[in-house]
Design an enzyme around this catalytic site. Structure first.
Site, PDB file in Angstrom:
ATOM      1  N   TYR A  53       0.823  -1.206   0.000  1.00  0.00           N
ATOM      2  CA  TYR A  53       0.000   0.000   0.000  1.00  0.00           C
ATOM      3  C   TYR A  53       0.860   1.261   0.000  1.00  0.00           C
ATOM      4  O   TYR A  53       1.776   1.420   0.820  1.00  0.00           O
ATOM      5  CB  TYR A  53      -0.918   0.021   1.227  1.00  0.00           C
ATOM      6  CG  TYR A  53      -1.669   1.336   1.363  1.00  0.00           C
ATOM      7  CD1 TYR A  53      -2.712   1.643   0.500  1.00  0.00           C
ATOM      8  CD2 TYR A  53      -1.299   2.276   2.314  1.00  0.00           C
ATOM      9  CE1 TYR A  53      -3.384   2.843   0.586  1.00  0.00           C
ATOM     10  CE2 TYR A  53      -1.958   3.492   2.422  1.00  0.00           C
ATOM     11  CZ  TYR A  53      -3.000   3.765   1.549  1.00  0.00           C
ATOM     12  OH  TYR A  53      -3.647   4.977   1.639  1.00  0.00           O
ATOM     13  N   HIS A  83      -3.476  16.498  -1.934  1.00  0.00           N
ATOM     14  CA  HIS A  83      -4.003  16.486  -0.570  1.00  0.00           C
ATOM     15  C   HIS A  83      -3.914  17.857   0.117  1.00  0.00           C
ATOM     16  O   HIS A  83      -4.371  18.010   1.250  1.00  0.00           O
ATOM     17  CB  HIS A  83      -3.251  15.449   0.271  1.00  0.00           C
ATOM     18  CG  HIS A  83      -3.613  14.025  -0.050  1.00  0.00           C
ATOM     19  ND1 HIS A  83      -3.922  13.607  -1.312  1.00  0.00           N
ATOM     20  CD2 HIS A  83      -3.704  12.910   0.738  1.00  0.00           C
ATOM     21  CE1 HIS A  83      -4.188  12.307  -1.307  1.00  0.00           C
ATOM     22  NE2 HIS A  83      -4.070  11.862  -0.066  1.00  0.00           N
ATOM     23  N   ASN A 196       0.950  11.116   6.189  1.00  0.00           N
ATOM     24  CA  ASN A 196       0.094  10.193   6.922  1.00  0.00           C
ATOM     25  C   ASN A 196       0.521  10.155   8.388  1.00  0.00           C
ATOM     26  O   ASN A 196       1.473   9.481   8.758  1.00  0.00           O
ATOM     27  CB  ASN A 196       0.215   8.790   6.294  1.00  0.00           C
ATOM     28  CG  ASN A 196      -1.056   7.991   6.455  1.00  0.00           C
ATOM     29  OD1 ASN A 196      -1.834   8.217   7.368  1.00  0.00           O
ATOM     30  ND2 ASN A 196      -1.258   7.042   5.551  1.00  0.00           N
ATOM     31  N   TYR A 279     -19.341  27.497  47.414  1.00  0.00           N
ATOM     32  CA  TYR A 279     -18.487  26.499  46.786  1.00  0.00           C
ATOM     33  C   TYR A 279     -17.304  27.083  46.012  1.00  0.00           C
ATOM     34  O   TYR A 279     -16.224  26.492  45.988  1.00  0.00           O
ATOM     35  CB  TYR A 279     -19.309  25.636  45.823  1.00  0.00           C
ATOM     36  CG  TYR A 279     -20.266  24.682  46.478  1.00  0.00           C
ATOM     37  CD1 TYR A 279     -20.353  24.560  47.859  1.00  0.00           C
ATOM     38  CD2 TYR A 279     -21.093  23.875  45.701  1.00  0.00           C
ATOM     39  CE1 TYR A 279     -21.237  23.679  48.455  1.00  0.00           C
ATOM     40  CE2 TYR A 279     -21.981  22.979  46.285  1.00  0.00           C
ATOM     41  CZ  TYR A 279     -22.051  22.893  47.668  1.00  0.00           C
ATOM     42  OH  TYR A 279     -22.930  22.014  48.236  1.00  0.00           O
ATOM     43  N   ARG A 282     -14.832  27.690  48.813  1.00  0.00           N
ATOM     44  CA  ARG A 282     -14.568  26.547  49.673  1.00  0.00           C
ATOM     45  C   ARG A 282     -14.061  25.337  48.883  1.00  0.00           C
ATOM     46  O   ARG A 282     -13.236  24.558  49.384  1.00  0.00           O
ATOM     47  CB  ARG A 282     -15.849  26.172  50.426  1.00  0.00           C
ATOM     48  CG  ARG A 282     -15.646  25.071  51.439  1.00  0.00           C
ATOM     49  CD  ARG A 282     -16.836  24.811  52.374  1.00  0.00           C
ATOM     50  NE  ARG A 282     -18.104  25.349  51.973  1.00  0.00           N
ATOM     51  CZ  ARG A 282     -19.241  24.637  51.900  1.00  0.00           C
ATOM     52  NH1 ARG A 282     -19.230  23.345  52.179  1.00  0.00           N
ATOM     53  NH2 ARG A 282     -20.372  25.217  51.558  1.00  0.00           N
ATOM     54  N   PHE A 328      -2.154   5.879  12.104  1.00  0.00           N
ATOM     55  CA  PHE A 328      -2.513   7.257  11.766  1.00  0.00           C
ATOM     56  C   PHE A 328      -3.828   7.688  12.406  1.00  0.00           C
ATOM     57  O   PHE A 328      -4.171   8.868  12.392  1.00  0.00           O
ATOM     58  CB  PHE A 328      -2.662   7.385  10.241  1.00  0.00           C
ATOM     59  CG  PHE A 328      -3.573   6.339   9.665  1.00  0.00           C
ATOM     60  CD1 PHE A 328      -4.946   6.383   9.859  1.00  0.00           C
ATOM     61  CD2 PHE A 328      -3.051   5.280   8.947  1.00  0.00           C
ATOM     62  CE1 PHE A 328      -5.783   5.404   9.355  1.00  0.00           C
ATOM     63  CE2 PHE A 328      -3.885   4.284   8.430  1.00  0.00           C
ATOM     64  CZ  PHE A 328      -5.251   4.362   8.642  1.00  0.00           C
ATOM     65  N   GLU A 414     -12.335   4.648   4.429  1.00  0.00           N
ATOM     66  CA  GLU A 414     -11.994   5.192   5.753  1.00  0.00           C
ATOM     67  C   GLU A 414     -13.312   5.508   6.454  1.00  0.00           C
ATOM     68  O   GLU A 414     -13.789   6.641   6.448  1.00  0.00           O
ATOM     69  CB  GLU A 414     -11.089   6.408   5.580  1.00  0.00           C
ATOM     70  CG  GLU A 414      -9.769   6.002   4.923  1.00  0.00           C
ATOM     71  CD  GLU A 414      -9.011   7.147   4.270  1.00  0.00           C
ATOM     72  OE1 GLU A 414      -9.470   8.304   4.367  1.00  0.00           O
ATOM     73  OE2 GLU A 414      -7.964   6.874   3.646  1.00  0.00           O
TER      74      GLU A 414
END
Length: 511
Positions: A53, A83, A196, A279, A282, A328, A414
């Protein structure tokens, strides 16, 4: 003043040393040996035409498309160009530097198969102050931060944009000014090895985390000033109370509060003015401490990811294997960064409630309404609380976890993504709101101290903090544009002078 890439793990402090303090980076002989061995295995796979791949196939849904030996170089350049799809404002320069550093750390581990020259060019960018221009939006956090890392990688081949010594230029011009030659061409596996991974979301979240740790100290100091102004009851910080519960963040916060307030003549004991506080005074150890514990948890996860190999496929030279996996995937950081945003939101929540307590005449123990003389004619700090409330409310929206969402990508190849990049970005947005709210608490508390006539009764540590505020921001005797004071208070926090000077006076505060 140097970080050496080797088998030694880097820390959050190492990251900041490079991205903000100008530390240089070098590559050890040990790392070079690992890089070379992994590269040799990639070359072997290409030469033999083995199906692997991203080396001899396309990417994502195109994993079934075989790529010839002659096309492998073009394939790697294409992934970087195609990309590069991010949009929005650019990442700040320190975070973008972190992306470069963390990618170099990843490749230097010797599991990615990139050549020496690729790692060397990343290091050269850092050492010669060339920083890729990386838009902050466009990653779904799986397969890693593909688009942001592609923008980073463009610079290595002379495309895209980059900063040189802070000036934004075309990448080729930035490289020329710095005396850096672009990589003539990418070889097999290298475009994939560069793009990646989780380095953009990790760098973003890591920088937020580093600043959040320091902001937690500002929060304790601001709370201490509020305690001074309201004659808070210090008994609640007795170490025995925290010890019987056992949470370290609570124990450390209670210790900080006792240390900061030591010597104060304003704070009281239970039963003197009232039996117990509400609160937000405290329960400071419990509330602040829970956020500190969260920050510590996130820090553990961040320091794992800083050193992680997060690309695909991964090269295992000992067995001559190239194995596709899912390192990834950003899920291991998406959840922690969502948690980081929640912890930060709570820091602002409690700070805003203390602002309200100081300005509200029904609950501020005798202070004038909205902390101003001639109320009615003057509104004083009325709208300071409004502004704080707006930021806190915005944080509640931003704190919704990004990691519970997933939109499949690459034709459903994906089919579950982390949205970790969004979790990291949201934590940054929340952090910036929190810093503003804590600045508002600082100036509100100082105003209340003056109205109480309490500045001469402050502890040594709170006096230091009070003086730092008053150097820049004077007492409000009548209405004036309050945004100036609010922005100045945030700037004081950015300089870190309050924490630095308080720690000079009493020693390092606990985290």
């Amino acid at each position: 003043m140097e970080l050496v890439l080797s088998s030694k793990k880097i820390t959050l402090e190492d990251l900041i040393n490079v991205t903000r303090r100008g530390y240089k980076v070098s590559i050890s002989d040990e790392a070079y040996e690992k890089i070379d061995k992994a590269r040799a295995l990639v070359d072997k796979y290409v030469e033999e035409g083995k199906v692997s791949y991203g080396i001899t196939t396309g990417f994502g849904k195109f994993a079934e498309v075989s790529i010839s030996k002659e096309q492998t170089g073009q394939l790697q350049k294409n992934i970087v160009m195609s990309h590069s799809c991010s949009v929005g404002n650019p990442l700040p320069i320190d975070i973008a530097k972190g992306v470069v550093l963390l990618r170099a750390v990843n490749l230097a581990k010797g599991y990615s198969g990139a050549r020496r020259i690729v790692v060397e060019k990343l290091v050269e960018l850092l050492n010669k102050d060339v920083t890729p221009w990386i838009p902050e939006k466009g990653s779904v956090g799986s397969s890693g931060d593909l688009s942001p890392l592609a923008h980073m990688s463009l610079v290595l081949i002379g495309l895209g944009k980059a900063y040189y010594k802070g000036e934004l230029l075309e990448a080729k011009d930035a490289l020329a000014k710095a005396g850096i030659e672009p990589i003539p061409s990418l070889s097999s596996k290298e475009g994939l090895a560069l793009t990646n991974g989780t380095q953009a979301l990790t760098s973003t979240g890591a920088h937020v985390l580093y600043d959040a740790i320091n902001l937690s100290k500002h929060l304790d100091i601001a709370a201490s000033l509020t305690m001074e102004s309201l004659h808070g009851i210090i008994d609640a910080y007795d170490p025995r109370i925290s010890e019987v519960r056992g949470h370290l963040g609570q124990i450390n916060t209670a210790k900080n509060m006792r240390t900061i307030l030591a010597g104060s003549k304003n704070v009281t004991k239970q039963g003197v003015e009232r039996v117990q506080d509400s609160y937000v005074l405290r329960c400071i150890p419990q509330i602040h401490g829970a956020s500190k514990d969260t920050l510590e948890y996130v820090k553990q996860k961040v320091e794992i990811e800083l050193n992680a190999v997060t690309d695909n496929p991964i090269i295992f030279v000992d067995t001559d294997e190239v194995i596709s996996g899912g390192n990834f995937h950003g899920q291991p950081m998406a959840l922690p960064f969502d948690f980081l945003g929640i912890a930060l939101s709570e820091m602002a929540n409690v700070s805003e409630r203390r602002i309200e307590k100081m300005v509200n005449p029904a609950i501020n123990h005798g202070l004038p309404a909205f902390l101003v003389e001639k109320g009615g004619l003057n509104s004083g700090f009325m709208i300071v609380q409004y502004s704080a409330a707006a930021l806190v409310s915005e944080n509640k929206v931003l704190a919704h976890p990004a990691s519970v969402d997933s939109i499949p990508t690459s034709a459903n190849q994906e089919d579950h993504v982390s949205m970790g990049s969004i979790a990291a970005k949201k934590s940054k947005d929340i952090f910036e709101n929190v810093r503003k709210v804590i600045g508002m608490e600082l100036i509100t508390a100082c105003q209340a101290i003056d109205l109480k006539g309490a500045k001469d009764k402050l502890s040594p540590a709170t006096k230091v903090a009070y003086d730092e505020v008053r150097k820049i921001i004077p007492y409000v005797s009548e209405d004036r544009p309050m945004y100036i004071d609010i922005h100045a208070a945030e700037d004081i926090i950015k300089t870190n002078k309050i924490v630095e000077n308080v720690e000079k006076a009493i020693g390092e505060l606990e985290f």
